[in-house]
Design a protein around this motif. Structure first.
Motif, short mmCIF file in Angstrom:
data_model
loop_
_atom_site.label_atom_id
_atom_site.label_comp_id
_atom_site.label_asym_id
_atom_site.label_seq_id
_atom_site.Cartn_x
_atom_site.Cartn_y
_atom_site.Cartn_z
N ARG A 82 5.64 10.65 -18.10
CA ARG A 82 4.65 10.04 -17.21
C ARG A 82 5.42 9.12 -16.26
NH1 ARG A 82 1.57 6.31 -19.72
NH2 ARG A 82 3.12 6.06 -21.39
N SER A 83 5.06 9.10 -15.00
CA SER A 83 5.82 8.29 -14.06
C SER A 83 4.92 7.68 -13.00
CB SER A 83 6.92 9.13 -13.39
OG SER A 83 6.34 10.08 -12.51
N GLY A 84 5.46 6.71 -12.32
CA GLY A 84 4.78 6.09 -11.19
C GLY A 84 5.78 5.28 -10.40
N GLY A 85 5.52 5.12 -9.12
CA GLY A 85 6.42 4.35 -8.26
C GLY A 85 5.66 3.44 -7.34
N CYS A 86 6.40 2.51 -6.76
CA CYS A 86 5.80 1.56 -5.82
C CYS A 86 6.88 1.11 -4.84
CB CYS A 86 5.22 0.35 -6.57
SG CYS A 86 4.40 -0.85 -5.48
N ALA A 87 6.48 0.90 -3.60
CA ALA A 87 7.40 0.40 -2.58
C ALA A 87 6.68 -0.63 -1.73
CB ALA A 87 7.92 1.54 -1.72
N ASP A 88 7.45 -1.58 -1.22
CA ASP A 88 6.86 -2.63 -0.39
C ASP A 88 7.88 -3.06 0.65
OD1 ASP A 88 4.32 -4.72 -0.67
OD2 ASP A 88 6.08 -5.62 0.28
N ILE A 89 7.39 -3.34 1.85
CA ILE A 89 8.27 -3.74 2.94
C ILE A 89 8.93 -5.10 2.68
CG2 ILE A 89 6.47 -4.88 4.28
CD1 ILE A 89 7.72 -3.64 6.79
N ASP A 317 0.65 2.02 -18.22
CA ASP A 317 0.54 2.79 -16.98
C ASP A 317 1.81 2.60 -16.17
OD1 ASP A 317 0.00 3.73 -14.39
OD2 ASP A 317 -2.14 3.36 -14.60
N PRO A 318 2.67 3.62 -16.04
CA PRO A 318 3.93 3.45 -15.32
C PRO A 318 3.75 3.12 -13.84
CG PRO A 318 3.59 5.76 -15.90
CD PRO A 318 2.55 4.99 -16.62
N ALA A 319 2.68 3.64 -13.22
CA ALA A 319 2.44 3.34 -11.81
C ALA A 319 2.09 1.86 -11.63
CB ALA A 319 1.32 4.22 -11.26
N VAL A 320 1.23 1.35 -12.50
CA VAL A 320 0.87 -0.07 -12.44
C VAL A 320 2.09 -0.93 -12.77
CG1 VAL A 320 -0.61 -1.87 -13.43
CG2 VAL A 320 -1.54 0.41 -12.98
N CYS A 321 2.90 -0.47 -13.72
CA CYS A 321 4.10 -1.22 -14.10
C CYS A 321 5.07 -1.31 -12.91
CB CYS A 321 4.77 -0.53 -15.28
SG CYS A 321 6.21 -1.42 -15.91
N SER A 322 5.19 -0.23 -12.14
CA SER A 322 6.05 -0.26 -10.95
C SER A 322 5.56 -1.31 -9.96
CB SER A 322 6.07 1.11 -10.27
OG SER A 322 6.60 2.09 -11.13
N LYS A 323 4.25 -1.36 -9.76
CA LYS A 323 3.70 -2.38 -8.86
C LYS A 323 3.91 -3.78 -9.42
CE LYS A 323 -0.38 -3.55 -6.13
NZ LYS A 323 -0.17 -5.00 -6.30
N ASP A 324 3.80 -3.92 -10.74
CA ASP A 324 4.07 -5.23 -11.37
C ASP A 324 5.49 -5.70 -11.07
OD1 ASP A 324 1.52 -5.22 -12.46
OD2 ASP A 324 2.17 -4.45 -14.42
N LEU A 325 6.45 -4.77 -11.17
CA LEU A 325 7.84 -5.12 -10.90
C LEU A 325 8.04 -5.53 -9.44
CD1 LEU A 325 9.59 -2.30 -12.95
CD2 LEU A 325 10.04 -4.75 -13.25
N VAL A 326 7.43 -4.80 -8.53
CA VAL A 326 7.54 -5.13 -7.10
C VAL A 326 6.90 -6.49 -6.82
CG1 VAL A 326 6.70 -4.49 -4.80
CG2 VAL A 326 7.76 -2.77 -6.26
N ASP A 327 5.70 -6.71 -7.35
CA ASP A 327 5.02 -7.99 -7.13
C ASP A 327 5.83 -9.15 -7.68
OD1 ASP A 327 2.94 -6.65 -5.92
OD2 ASP A 327 1.62 -6.70 -7.67
N GLU A 328 6.43 -8.96 -8.86
CA GLU A 328 7.24 -10.01 -9.45
C GLU A 328 8.49 -10.27 -8.62
OE1 GLU A 328 8.36 -13.03 -12.11
OE2 GLU A 328 6.44 -12.00 -11.79
#
Length: 381
Positions: A82-89, A317-328
């Protein structure tokens, strides 16, 4: 070449799709899609690569054989991906980072006859000097891997070759359109059965969580690292104030063909050749984090694993976890674009790790026994 089903490159924040590279190879012209991405970040040089005792680090690209792949499917443990990703400027004005998640790499490509277990591709690409190299690598690198007639056997050779093919293909694209001139670091991860293969060129990083312990599956390629500096100087380059030829803060990258003294037909100090690490996944392997250096500027490897593990225990949820890492990372004031992918190998959330209570052993020393005996003897008199 057919378009790869399920391969999409992602970024968030501001993006641009005004220019698409003319294709250096007509067989892949129809397959190119515009990507979006985030920007690169700088991390201090890591002096050594921490290798877990159970990891198999194969420096010979021919070491992964058909038997290795087959064994991955016969094992009692097979990852359930299961995977998910997140990116932010982030705090940058432009987005140059991009990521890709493909949980089913073989779908629609006749690979079922080769393998029965999972096959997946994940990647992060940290562009610099523009977005085009990151877009190009995100779209073409997985295609070159799939096109190899030996896939999925001899996987390390195939992946290393795909990095170089992508680099040369982008050079040809730039020769047709100078506006594409740019570069990108690249980290690609494949899961074939229970075999985990990580290929890295640049300062993105992959970290495996094995029962709560962070295991680095890549090495940051900074010009000041001793191994990279020796390679650079042997190739006619130099390191000035931590920068390759005084211009780049990475020692390996795809692209940058426009920069004088970096690359040429006979090689150069800037290399697109990846370093590879492989390991066979076990039931103790929980998840993998891959991210551009904007993440690792504000997270140590173990710190990121601890943070992600807690989040996965909460929501799984790996997608939510990716967003958590970016937000942190944003809260920690990372100054770069941010891109991260989390890949889970289990269906269940990471278990709570309760350290066993050690038994307390109480004993008397010989001298203490002597004193006690003397005391008892004095009472008896």
């Amino acid at each position: 070449m057919e378009e790869i089903e399920g391969v999409n490159c992602f970024s968030e924040g501001r993006s641009s799709s005004e220019t698409r590279p003319p294709n250096p190879n007509s067989s892949i012209a129809s397959a190119f899609r515009q990507c979006q991405r985030n920007d690169p970040l700088v991390l201090p040089c890591r002096k050594s690569l921490v290798r877990h005792a159970s990891l198999q680090t194969k420096m010979k690209l021919s070491d992964v054989s058909a038997e290795d792949v087959t064994e991955g499917f016969q094992s009692d443990f097979l990852p359930k991906l299961r995977s998910g990703g997140c990116a932010d400027i982030g705090f940058r004005s432009n987005m140059e980072d991009v990521y890709v998640c493909v949980d089913n790499f073989r779908q629609g490509h006749g690979l079922n006859k080769h393998i029965d277990g999972p096959s997946a591709f994940y990647g992060v690409f940290d562009g610099h000097g523009g977005k085009h190299a990151a877009d190009f690598a995100c779209n073409h690198l997985p295609k070159f891997i799939l096109e190899d007639k030996d896939f999925p056997v001899d996987i390390e050779r195939i992946v290393a070759s795909a990095f170089l093919q992508t680099d040369y293909a982008f050079a040809e694209a730039c020769s047709l359109n100078a506006a594409l001139a740019s570069g990108t670091t690249a980290l690609a991860t494949l899961v074939i059965g229970r075999l985990l293969v990580v290929a890295n060129a640049g300062d993105c990083r992959a970290v495996l969580c094995r029962r709560g312990k962070a295991i680095d599956m890549s090495r940051d390629h900074k010009p000041g690292c001793m191994k990279e500096q020796r390679r650079i100087e042997a190739s006619g380059g130099s390191v000035y104030d931590g920068y390759l030829n005084g211009q780049l803060n990475v020692a390996r990258a795809i692209g940058d063909w426009h920069m004088e003294g970096m690359k040429g037909k006979d090689g150069g100090p800037l290399s697109a050749e990846p370093e590879l690490m492989t390991t066979k996944l076990t039931a103790e392997d929980e998840f993998l984090i891959i991210g551009c250096d904007g993440i690792w500027d504000v997270f140590r490897s173990q710190n990121a694993v601890d943070f992600a593990r807690r989040r996965l225990q909460e929501h799984n949820d790996p997608a939510v976890c990716s967003k958590d890492l970016v937000d942190e990372a944003l809260k920690r004031k990372s100054g770069d674009n941010l891109a991260v992918v989390v890949v889970c190998f289990q269906q269940q959330p990471p278990p709570n790790l309760v350290a066993p209570r050690s038994r307390v052993h109480r004993s008397f020393s010989a001298e203490g026994l002597k004193e006690l005996q003397s005391f008892l003897d004095s009472l008896a008199k």
